[in-house]
Design a protein around this motif. Structure first.
Motif: not given
Length: 162
Positions: A127-133
């Motif tokens: 969830l917290l990964k950069r750019g996660n959608r």
DNA sequence: GCCAACGTTGGC
DNA sequence: GCCAACGTTGGC
């Protein structure tokens, strides 16, 4: 047994909406991303733990605990011409999108996105990964435990109070 | 409302 | 199969 975080926009389906249904259960309709669909179709099992997350709202974050309550089945909204989830390329014979039922277990004290980012144990959380959608992301056992430890204080609270 | 990030589409 | 254009997500 797996764990998941599932996003819902509260002005569409909130944790309160789910808890207010007779079976505390909703079909997780409207997923239109293949990766998220494949999690439901291929990996989820009845009884998997679910963190219920409110997105696109004033304070995005985890607001409840839930569980996977069905095996996958075709998402009826893909056939609803005129509905926002209609898919002209899907047919009842060859459905493209599936959903599972999600049963709410309890509302929790909100654990905001900003608070999640502050927990060192969650450094690798999808969830917290950069750019996660992705609207459905896996949660590891370690992440689940770390989050539950933060939610536990609210579990004794009445579950239907505002 | 902005816009970064990423997914999907479709012409070639 | 490439990749530019376009659409969507979702936090801010």
């Amino acid at each position: 047994m797996h764990y998941w975080l599932m996003k819902s926009e509260p002005n569409e389906v909130s944790i309160d909406d789910v808890l207010a249904t007779p079976a505390r259960t909703v079909p997780w309709f409207g997923v239109r991303n293949y990766q998220a669909r494949n999690f439901m179709r291929d990996v989820m099992q009845v009884g998997d733990g679910v963190l219920f997350y409110h997105s696109s709202c004033a304070e995005p974050g985890i607001v409840g605990l839930a569980e996977v309550a069905s095996t996958p089945y075709p998402d009826a909204t893909q056939f609803d011409a005129g509905g926002k989830y209609f898919d002209a390329k899907a047919t009842p014979e060859q459905p493209r999108w599936v959903c599972v039922d999600v049963r709410a277990i309890s509302k929790t004290r909100p654990l905001a996105l900003s608070a999640l980012r502050a927990l060192p144990e969650l450094g690798d959380m999808a969830l917290l990964k950069r750019g996660n959608r992705l609207s459905i992301t896996p949660v590891t056992g370690r992440q689940w435990q770390a989050i539950l430890a933060r939610l536990t204080p609210a579990l004794g609270a009445p579950q239907n109070s505002p």
